[in-house]
Design a protein around this motif. Structure first.
Motif, PDB file in Angstrom:
ATOM      1  N   HIS A  64      16.084  11.876 -57.348  1.00 32.27           N
ATOM      2  CA  HIS A  64      14.850  12.689 -57.389  1.00 32.27           C
ATOM      3  C   HIS A  64      13.649  12.341 -56.300  1.00 32.27           C
ATOM      4  CE1 HIS A  64      16.386  13.824 -61.243  1.00 32.27           C
ATOM      5  NE2 HIS A  64      15.847  14.919 -61.011  1.00 32.27           N
ATOM      6  N   GLU A  65      14.081  11.222 -55.494  1.00 31.21           N
ATOM      7  CA  GLU A  65      13.083  10.573 -54.631  1.00 31.21           C
ATOM      8  C   GLU A  65      12.858  11.306 -53.314  1.00 31.21           C
ATOM      9  OE1 GLU A  65      13.894   6.337 -52.961  1.00 31.21           O
ATOM     10  OE2 GLU A  65      12.018   6.071 -54.242  1.00 31.21           O
ATOM     11  N   ILE A  66      11.702  11.891 -53.228  1.00 28.39           N
ATOM     12  CA  ILE A  66      11.359  12.799 -51.988  1.00 28.39           C
ATOM     13  C   ILE A  66      10.925  11.763 -50.934  1.00 28.39           C
ATOM     14  CG2 ILE A  66       9.893  14.408 -51.140  1.00 28.39           C
ATOM     15  CD1 ILE A  66       9.479  15.894 -53.918  1.00 28.39           C
ATOM     16  N   VAL A  67      10.012  11.065 -51.179  1.00 27.12           N
ATOM     17  CA  VAL A  67       9.494   9.873 -50.313  1.00 27.12           C
ATOM     18  C   VAL A  67       9.307   8.654 -50.999  1.00 27.12           C
ATOM     19  CG1 VAL A  67       7.262   9.305 -49.138  1.00 27.12           C
ATOM     20  CG2 VAL A  67       7.851  11.756 -49.362  1.00 27.12           C
ATOM     21  N   ARG A 121       7.327   5.359 -50.526  1.00 24.96           N
ATOM     22  CA  ARG A 121       6.281   4.825 -49.952  1.00 24.96           C
ATOM     23  C   ARG A 121       6.467   3.273 -49.655  1.00 24.96           C
ATOM     24  NH1 ARG A 121       0.894   7.318 -52.371  1.00 24.96           N
ATOM     25  NH2 ARG A 121       0.906   5.354 -53.276  1.00 24.96           N
ATOM     26  N   ASP A 172       4.425   0.693 -50.392  1.00 29.14           N
ATOM     27  CA  ASP A 172       3.631   0.060 -51.335  1.00 29.14           C
ATOM     28  C   ASP A 172       4.465   0.283 -52.567  1.00 29.14           C
ATOM     29  OD1 ASP A 172       3.230   2.529 -52.246  1.00 29.14           O
ATOM     30  OD2 ASP A 172       1.255   2.688 -51.646  1.00 29.14           O
ATOM     31  N   GLY A 173       5.640   0.811 -52.586  1.00 26.55           N
ATOM     32  CA  GLY A 173       6.360   1.034 -53.784  1.00 26.55           C
ATOM     33  C   GLY A 173       6.453   2.127 -54.537  1.00 26.55           C
ATOM     34  N   ALA A 174       5.409   2.911 -54.163  1.00 25.95           N
ATOM     35  CA  ALA A 174       5.373   4.326 -55.024  1.00 25.95           C
ATOM     36  C   ALA A 174       6.325   5.350 -54.465  1.00 25.95           C
ATOM     37  CB  ALA A 174       3.702   4.888 -55.062  1.00 25.95           C
ATOM     38  N   LEU A 176       7.418   9.462 -54.454  1.00 32.60           N
ATOM     39  CA  LEU A 176       7.164  10.746 -54.731  1.00 32.60           C
ATOM     40  C   LEU A 176       8.521  11.399 -55.324  1.00 32.60           C
ATOM     41  CD1 LEU A 176       4.935  12.810 -54.833  1.00 32.60           C
ATOM     42  CD2 LEU A 176       5.798  13.463 -52.342  1.00 32.60           C
ATOM     43  N   SER A 189       5.563  17.745 -57.834  1.00 38.87           N
ATOM     44  CA  SER A 189       6.147  16.481 -57.586  1.00 38.87           C
ATOM     45  C   SER A 189       5.076  15.428 -58.397  1.00 38.87           C
ATOM     46  CB  SER A 189       6.110  16.191 -56.182  1.00 38.87           C
ATOM     47  OG  SER A 189       5.002  16.291 -55.690  1.00 38.87           O
ATOM     48  N   TRP A 221       3.836  11.080 -58.213  1.00 43.31           N
ATOM     49  CA  TRP A 221       3.898   9.648 -57.646  1.00 43.31           C
ATOM     50  C   TRP A 221       4.233   8.799 -58.959  1.00 43.31           C
ATOM     51  CZ3 TRP A 221       4.323   8.560 -52.767  1.00 43.31           C
ATOM     52  CH2 TRP A 221       3.700   9.606 -51.791  1.00 43.31           C
ATOM     53  N   ARG A 252       5.922   4.831 -59.810  1.00 45.57           N
ATOM     54  CA  ARG A 252       6.612   3.430 -59.555  1.00 45.57           C
ATOM     55  C   ARG A 252       7.836   3.280 -60.549  1.00 45.57           C
ATOM     56  NH1 ARG A 252       5.104  -1.283 -56.903  1.00 45.57           N
ATOM     57  NH2 ARG A 252       3.055  -0.992 -56.611  1.00 45.57           N
ATOM     58  N   GLY A 305       6.257  -0.921 -69.509  1.00 48.43           N
ATOM     59  CA  GLY A 305       6.536  -1.086 -68.077  1.00 48.43           C
ATOM     60  C   GLY A 305       8.260  -0.948 -67.887  1.00 48.43           C
ATOM     61  N   PHE A 306       8.842  -0.613 -68.980  1.00 49.59           N
ATOM     62  CA  PHE A 306      10.479  -0.554 -68.840  1.00 49.59           C
ATOM     63  C   PHE A 306      10.703   0.779 -69.173  1.00 49.59           C
ATOM     64  CE2 PHE A 306      10.080  -5.016 -70.003  1.00 49.59           C
ATOM     65  CZ  PHE A 306      10.778  -5.478 -68.832  1.00 49.59           C
TER      66      PHE A 306
END
Ligand code: SF4
Lengths: 187, 462
Positions: B15-18, B20, B22-24, B26, B157, B159, B161, B198-199
């Motif tokens: 599913h990852e389009i971009v 970044r 910094d770890g995020a 899209l 979409s 954003w 992490r 966080g999990f």
């Protein structure tokens, strides 16, 4: 949304852990439009339990603040009341991202530092520190979120620059996985 | 050889389009479900003059404010406005709406799977924290806030992490009368209401494999009550069988392709998780909450605990309970069976198995998770079982889970409830909520107290 870097204000110490979204704003108030203002609804049914005064702009609370619902109205109630930062050892995940999307800082601190945070507090996003009297206390915040707060960034604007990436991703996905689009059988 | 991957990593990668720096990431959103509460997001969208980018992937549902009685003439102006606003937004943006009187209407997390909108391998968002429910199909499903809903509407979409990976393995066999709800309350009581923060949780083990889709949904639904935004179960034959022939599910060659793709949706044998938790199914008893978070729970055979913090003292105080007393035997004023956690057909069958031929000692409401569940239950005669016992059989919606439609527990009243949140005031100001499985709610109805359902199930196949 405008960005900000420092803020000095009076802290309300709420103490308790697990101040959940149903306490922050009872569900019955969530049908109002934002323009009507949500400040009066903050902690509406439990206000007498907490030492929160008009003019307070910072909240210091126990762990797991904002747990529960995804209702962004919990953040609207805080923001419209005038709160700029909530300081706690941990936050509900969805609450924290909602907060940042509305310019409200969810600052994570070590539980052992909580007792030192009362009265007037200065928040500095650049250095990620809280100053309270003589104490300088570091807080944790995802670096992306820190930048978003400082710049006042709006995700939709940021994403606009990836419009072409999204469009080509969608085309490729649809070609490779047509089943991922809902079948419309006219039922 | 490629690095072994977790189910989470596989779903993320597709599913990852971009990505970044910094770890995020899209991420592409395959399904976006909206409800009346999404009015803030539509207002944001309309303010910008933006359009819904992919109306064909966006579906609207009336659930949170849905009246469970008197549907043909909604008199409450606030409720009418909420439902009408969603209708207008859906029409303006060309979104399919499952409206109040649509025969498919229901709670968003019941309806999505039921309609085959929820599928393995999809990313599903909804402005509701219990979106984790859909992860039961091996989907990446998570709740988002209104600003994020507006973002998904405008861009299809989101954003995000990547969370840490956590596996909860439940091996062994659940005892009779012990359900997915009990697994959930058991692990949440063990780890705390922020224990999985966080999990993304993947539920595994033979006790999880043995669960029906209904049970898996209950388990994933409650992930957020342990702090996790995501809950997942790898799809298998049970999943495929549930989905085959559902209205929006793929068919023909697409179905074959889909099943082939879904077969790979499991964590590789050597995949590393950031955290592992193992539970023996035999250790799990029917479980009830005593406090004001879902983590404040004990086996029905246990006692109200001695408080070990100010927070726990306040919880006991709010709930009017005395430490050291057995939790069983606590008198209740009413019962509620409903919500996206436990109002599917299997839940109703189980509750009915306990109630059949018995009378409820306290009043109560049974609200099916969807109108289709309602019909199914009526075909099976379950409605009769409930009404013969003295309980109210009403329409589908969120109802007394959150009280937005006016179905509330009166102040100071104690309610045995199959829902997911016992927060202070959740079911109405001053309401005292005990969470438990629908079977246990039925036991509370029959005895008028919190009670172990197991003896009541003796000799009754459920
Ligand atoms: S049933 Fe309850 S938890 Fe589920 S979506 Fe409705 S209000 Fe939320």
């Amino acid at each position: 949304m405008s960005g900000w870097t420092t803020h000095t204000g009076q802290a309300a110490v709420l103490g308790a852990a697990n101040i959940d979204t149903d306490q922050l704003i009872p569900a019955r108030f969530m049908s109002a439009s934002r323009a009507e203002g949500y400040g009066d609804y903050l902690l509406h049914d439990v206000r007498d339990r907490y030492d929160l005064k008009d003019g307070d702009t910072i909240i210091v609370a126990g762990r797991n603040f904002g747990s529960g619902s995804s209702r962004e109205a919990a953040v609207y109630a805080l923001a419209d009341f005038g709160i700029r930062a909530v300081i706690a050892p941990s936050f509900g995940d969805i609450f924290a991202s909602n907060a940042v999307n509305n310019g409200l800082l969810p600052a994570r601190v070590d539980a052992s530092d909580l007792g030192r945070l009362t009265g007037t507090i200065t928040v500095d996003l650049d250095s990620a520190t809280l100053t309270c009297g003589d104490a300088r206390i570091p807080f944790e915040l995802d670096p992306i979120w820190r930048l978003k707060l400082i710049k006042g960034w709006d995700d939709i604007d940021l994403t606009a620059q990836h419009e072409d990436d999204i469009a080509s991703f969608a085309r490729a996905r649809r070609a490779a996985r047509p089943w991922a689009w809902p079948a419309d059988k006219g039922t | 050889m490629s690095v072994p991957q977790t189910l989470l990593q596989k779903l993320w990668a597709t599913h990852e389009i971009v990505a970044r720096e910094d770890g995020a990431s899209l991420l592409w959103v395959d399904r976006h479900l909206v409800h009346e509460g999404s009015h803030h997001a539509f207002a944001k969208l309309n303010e910008r003059g933006a359009r819904v980018a992919h109306p064909e992937l966006t579906f609207g549902v009336v659930d949170h404010y849905a009246p469970t009685r008197g549907r043909d003439d909604v008199t409450d102006p606030k409720i009418r406005r909420m439902i009408d606003t969603l209708k207008t937004n859906a029409a303006d943006h060309g979104i399919t709406l499952f409206g109040l009187n649509d025969p498919r209407q229901g709670i968003v997390h019941v309806l999505g799977p039921e309609q085959g909108l929820t599928l393995p391998g999809l990313l599903i968002n909804c402005g509701d924290s219990h979106t984790s429910t859909h992860g039961a199909f091996g989907a990446l499903a998570f709740g988002i806030g209104a600003t994020e809903v507006a973002h998904v509407l405008a861009t299809q979409s989101i954003w995000q992490r990547q969370p840490g990976s956590m596996r909860i393995t439940v091996n062994g066999t659940l005892g009779p009368g012990v359900t997915a709800k009990d697994i959930a309350l058991h692990w949440i009581a063990g780890l705390g209401s922020d224990g999985a923060r966080g999990f993304a949780i993947e539920y595994a083990g033979d006790a999880v494999r043995a669960l029906s889709m209904e049970g898996r949904m209950t388990l994933c639904n409650l992930s957020i009550e342990g702090g996790a935004r995501f809950g997942m179960v790898a799809p298998d034959a049970v999943t495929f069988e549930y989905l085959a022939g559902r209205p929006f599910a793929p068919e023909g060659a697409d179905w074959q392709d889909a099943c082939a793709a879904w077969a790979d949706l499991r964590s590789d044998p050597d995949a590393q998780f950031d955290r592992e938790v193992a539970i023996d199914a035999a250790d799990i008893a029917p479980t009830v909450t005593w406090g004001i978070t879902p983590a404040q729970a004990v086996p029905i055979t246990g006692a109200v605990p001695q408080p070990d913090s100010q927070t726990e003292r306040e919880a006991l105080d709010y709930m009017h309970l005395t430490p050291g007393h057995p939790i069983a035997g606590t008198a209740v004023d009413q019962v509620f069976i409903g919500s996206c956690t436990n109002a599917r057909i299997e839940d109703l069958r189980l509750a009915a198995a306990v109630l059949r031929g018995r009378k409820a000692k306290v009043p109560g409401v049974v609200s099916p998770g969807s109108t289709l569940v309602r019909l199914q239950a009526e075909q099976e005669g379950l409605d009769k079982v409930f009404t013969d016992a003295g309980l109210d059989w009403v329409g589908a919606g969120c109802s007394m889970c959150v009280g937005m439609n006016g179905d509330i527990v009166q102040p100071g009243k104690r309610c045995a409830s199959s829902t997911n949140r016992n927060f202070r005031g959740r079911q109405g100001p001053g309401a005292l909520t005990h969470l438990m499985s629908p079977a246990m709610v039925a036991a509370a109805a029959v005895t008028g107290t919190l009670a172990d359902v197991r003896p009541l199930l003796d000799g009754r196949g459920a």
